[in-house]
Design a protein around this motif. Structure first.
Motif, PDB file in Angstrom:
ATOM      1  N   UNK A   1       0.805  -1.215   0.000  1.00 42.08           N
ATOM      2  CA  UNK A   1       0.000   0.000   0.000  1.00 42.08           C
ATOM      3  C   UNK A   1       0.839   1.266   0.000  1.00 42.08           C
ATOM      4  N   UNK A   2       0.179   2.406   0.138  1.00 43.60           N
ATOM      5  CA  UNK A   2       0.895   3.685   0.083  1.00 43.60           C
ATOM      6  C   UNK A   2       1.757   3.966   1.310  1.00 43.60           C
ATOM      7  N   UNK A   3       1.581   3.181   2.372  1.00 42.83           N
ATOM      8  CA  UNK A   3       2.296   3.467   3.627  1.00 42.83           C
ATOM      9  C   UNK A   3       3.340   2.405   3.953  1.00 42.83           C
ATOM     10  N   UNK A   4       3.730   1.651   2.959  1.00 38.18           N
ATOM     11  CA  UNK A   4       4.749   0.626   3.149  1.00 38.18           C
ATOM     12  C   UNK A   4       6.012   1.244   3.743  1.00 38.18           C
ATOM     13  N   UNK A   5       6.528   0.601   4.797  1.00 36.64           N
ATOM     14  CA  UNK A   5       7.754   1.072   5.429  1.00 36.64           C
ATOM     15  C   UNK A   5       7.540   2.016   6.596  1.00 36.64           C
ATOM     16  N   UNK A   6       6.317   2.497   6.780  1.00 39.45           N
ATOM     17  CA  UNK A   6       6.066   3.399   7.907  1.00 39.45           C
ATOM     18  C   UNK A   6       5.825   2.602   9.181  1.00 39.45           C
ATOM     19  N   UNK A   7       6.180   3.217  10.298  1.00 38.93           N
ATOM     20  CA  UNK A   7       5.913   2.613  11.598  1.00 38.93           C
ATOM     21  C   UNK A   7       4.471   2.935  12.005  1.00 38.93           C
ATOM     22  N   UNK A   8       4.016   2.256  13.040  1.00 37.57           N
ATOM     23  CA  UNK A   8       2.670   2.525  13.532  1.00 37.57           C
ATOM     24  C   UNK A   8       2.521   3.985  13.951  1.00 37.57           C
ATOM     25  N   UNK A   9       3.539   4.511  14.626  1.00 37.66           N
ATOM     26  CA  UNK A   9       3.470   5.907  15.062  1.00 37.66           C
ATOM     27  C   UNK A   9       3.350   6.850  13.873  1.00 37.66           C
ATOM     28  N   UNK A  10       3.996   6.515  12.785  1.00 38.32           N
ATOM     29  CA  UNK A  10       3.946   7.365  11.592  1.00 38.32           C
ATOM     30  C   UNK A  10       2.619   7.267  10.858  1.00 38.32           C
ATOM     31  N   UNK A  11       1.823   6.268  11.199  1.00 37.27           N
ATOM     32  CA  UNK A  11       0.529   6.085  10.545  1.00 37.27           C
ATOM     33  C   UNK A  11      -0.604   6.825  11.257  1.00 37.27           C
ATOM     34  N   UNK A  12      -0.340   7.315  12.451  1.00 36.13           N
ATOM     35  CA  UNK A  12      -1.404   7.918  13.257  1.00 36.13           C
ATOM     36  C   UNK A  12      -2.143   9.035  12.529  1.00 36.13           C
ATOM     37  N   UNK A  13      -1.404   9.912  11.860  1.00 34.18           N
ATOM     38  CA  UNK A  13      -2.032  11.107  11.320  1.00 34.18           C
ATOM     39  C   UNK A  13      -2.263  11.115   9.827  1.00 34.18           C
ATOM     40  N   UNK A  14      -2.188   9.948   9.143  1.00 30.09           N
ATOM     41  CA  UNK A  14      -2.357   9.965   7.694  1.00 30.09           C
ATOM     42  C   UNK A  14      -3.796  10.325   7.340  1.00 30.09           C
ATOM     43  N   UNK A  15      -3.976  10.935   6.188  1.00 31.18           N
ATOM     44  CA  UNK A  15      -5.271  11.456   5.767  1.00 31.18           C
ATOM     45  C   UNK A  15      -5.971  10.494   4.802  1.00 31.18           C
ATOM     46  N   UNK A  16      -7.287  10.658   4.635  1.00 33.55           N
ATOM     47  CA  UNK A  16      -7.990   9.846   3.640  1.00 33.55           C
ATOM     48  C   UNK A  16      -7.406   9.992   2.235  1.00 33.55           C
ATOM     49  N   UNK A  17      -7.017  11.203   1.872  1.00 31.96           N
ATOM     50  CA  UNK A  17      -6.439  11.405   0.541  1.00 31.96           C
ATOM     51  C   UNK A  17      -5.157  10.600   0.385  1.00 31.96           C
ATOM     52  N   UNK A  18      -4.339  10.553   1.411  1.00 34.04           N
ATOM     53  CA  UNK A  18      -3.110   9.759   1.358  1.00 34.04           C
ATOM     54  C   UNK A  18      -3.433   8.267   1.279  1.00 34.04           C
ATOM     55  N   UNK A  19      -4.463   7.835   2.000  1.00 34.93           N
ATOM     56  CA  UNK A  19      -4.830   6.421   1.993  1.00 34.93           C
ATOM     57  C   UNK A  19      -5.360   5.975   0.638  1.00 34.93           C
ATOM     58  N   UNK A  20      -5.905   6.901  -0.128  1.00 35.70           N
ATOM     59  CA  UNK A  20      -6.464   6.561  -1.437  1.00 35.70           C
ATOM     60  C   UNK A  20      -5.425   6.601  -2.556  1.00 35.70           C
TER      61      UNK A  20
END
Length: 394
Positions: free
Chosen positions: A182-201
């Motif tokens: 997915x778009x967040x490959x390589x990120x830690x859990x802490x780095x995923x806290x604030x991702x936006x819907x636009x980023x997730x899409x």
């Protein structure tokens, strides 16, 4: 050889539009008996009716008069008079009409009733609606008339089905399901806290609807695919592995007990799996461009980070519970995805909340599962998810 009669459920979605592309590119191989759509894009549906000339059109939302008006406004559509089914059960009614192949490209567990109807009618089911198999696995198995009646259309499972042709079932050591990460490959859990819907899409390889794309970002989609692989191929969960492969050129692999691994390779598109769903076990010609082996390239593989992306482990737990637990997992996730896109839940809250609902409701283990059991479990899961989401916002 007479053309195969096909029905396409979810015709205006990504799977349906590509399926019609395959049909159009193979004149004489298929005739379209029916099209089913939600009704959000009547103009597109009318164009599809003009091109495919189905006998029947099923419309979940909207009226026959609205469809007729859309046809009248479409060049070539004025004189067409397909039979029209309307209402929330329209796709199920259409799927119950026997044809050679029903392709179920509906998104979500609402695809379960059409799946069961197609199987009970004796049609081959080209299954892109993974949720119906996951939430109603025992029901689907009971409705299946013959071992080869279900042809998987998910690219991973279409790949596994092709690879399995290289050996006997007793020679399979494990299935290897690939994931883009997915778009967040390589990120830690802490780095995923604030991702936006636009980023997730912003999926790196595929353009899909917002639910499936978000599921790919959380890896819930991969968790569902592990359950689906277990149900389709009868391989125990401990012998199904997920590996991150960002380029998605290898769609999945099968490892045999002699140490060899067979991989299915192709561009990260859905045309070949869809075409195989319609033509299985035959292959159509020139469906997609093959891999260009004269171009330098690099393919990467990495283990799944289960701490940052716990959805797969949760799905395996749910699959082992069985019964209505997978329905709880799926329904709770659908509600959490909507809450995330509405700004009522953070990205990491999606799987956390699903886990909370599964712990509360996912007892599983029902010996004689019924459709009413599944639907009731989904309702309870949605209600529990709503309460948990409200508690999170408070």
């Amino acid at each position: 050889m007479s053309p195969r009669r096909v029905t396409l459920l979810g015709s205006t979605g990504s799977i349906g539009t590509q399926a019609l592309q395959v049909v159009d590119q193979n004149p004489g191989r298929f005739t379209v008996h029916g099209l089913a759509a939600g009704g959000s894009d009547l103009a597109l549906l009318a164009r599809q009716v003009v091109t495919a000339r189905p006998e029947v059109v099923a419309l979940a939302r909207g009226t026959e008069a609205e469809l007729r008006a859309a046809l009248a406004a479409t060049p070539g559509g004025e004189a067409l008079r397909p039979r029209v089914l309307t209402g929330p059960d329209a796709a199920t009614e259409l799927a119950a009409e026997p044809v050679d192949v029903v392709l179920n490209g509906i998104t979500g567990s609402i695809g379960l009733r059409p799946t069961l109807a197609a199987l009970e009618a004796g049609s081959t089911l080209a299954l892109a609606n993974k949720e119906s198999l996951i939430v109603g696995g025992p029901l689907v198995e009971a409705a299946r008339r013959r071992p080869d009646q279900i042809v998987p259309v998910d690219s991973e499972h279409a790949a596994i089905a092709q690879c399995l042709a290289s050996g006997r079932a007793q020679e399979v050591r494990r299935l290897v399901v690939t994931a883009s990460g997915g778009p967040f490959r390589g990120r830690t859990r802490a780095e995923l806290e604030g991702v936006t819907p636009a980023e997730a899409l912003a999926h790196p390889n595929f353009a899909m609807g917002h639910v499936i794309t978000t599921n790919s970002a959380t890896l819930v989609n991969k968790g569902l695919e592990v359950i689906e692989a277990h149900l389709l191929f009868g391989v125990p969960y401990e012998r199904i592995q997920v590996v991150v492969h960002p380029q998605q050129q290898i769609h999945s692999m099968v490892e045999f007990h002699d140490g060899s691994t067979i991989a299915q390779i192709g561009p990260p598109r859905m045309l070949v799996p869809i075409a195989l769903g319609l033509s299985w076990p035959e292959r159509l010609t020139d469906v997609d461009e093959p891999t260009d082996w004269t171009t330098p390239m690099q393919w990467d593989f990495a283990p799944l980070d289960a701490e940052a992306f716990p959805a797969v482990d949760l799905a395996v737990h749910v699959g082992r519970l069985g019964g209505t637990a997978p329905a709880v997992y799926n329904a709770a996730n659908e509600e959490c995805v909507e809450a995330f896109h509405d700004g009522r839940l953070p990205f990491t809250g999606i799987v956390d909340t699903v886990a909370q609902v599964v712990e509360q409701l996912g007892a599983g283990g029902e010996e004689s599962l019924t459709l009413d059991d599944v639907l009731a479990a989904e309702d309870r899961a949605r209600e529990a998810a709503h309460r948990a989401i409200e508690g999170h916002a408070a």
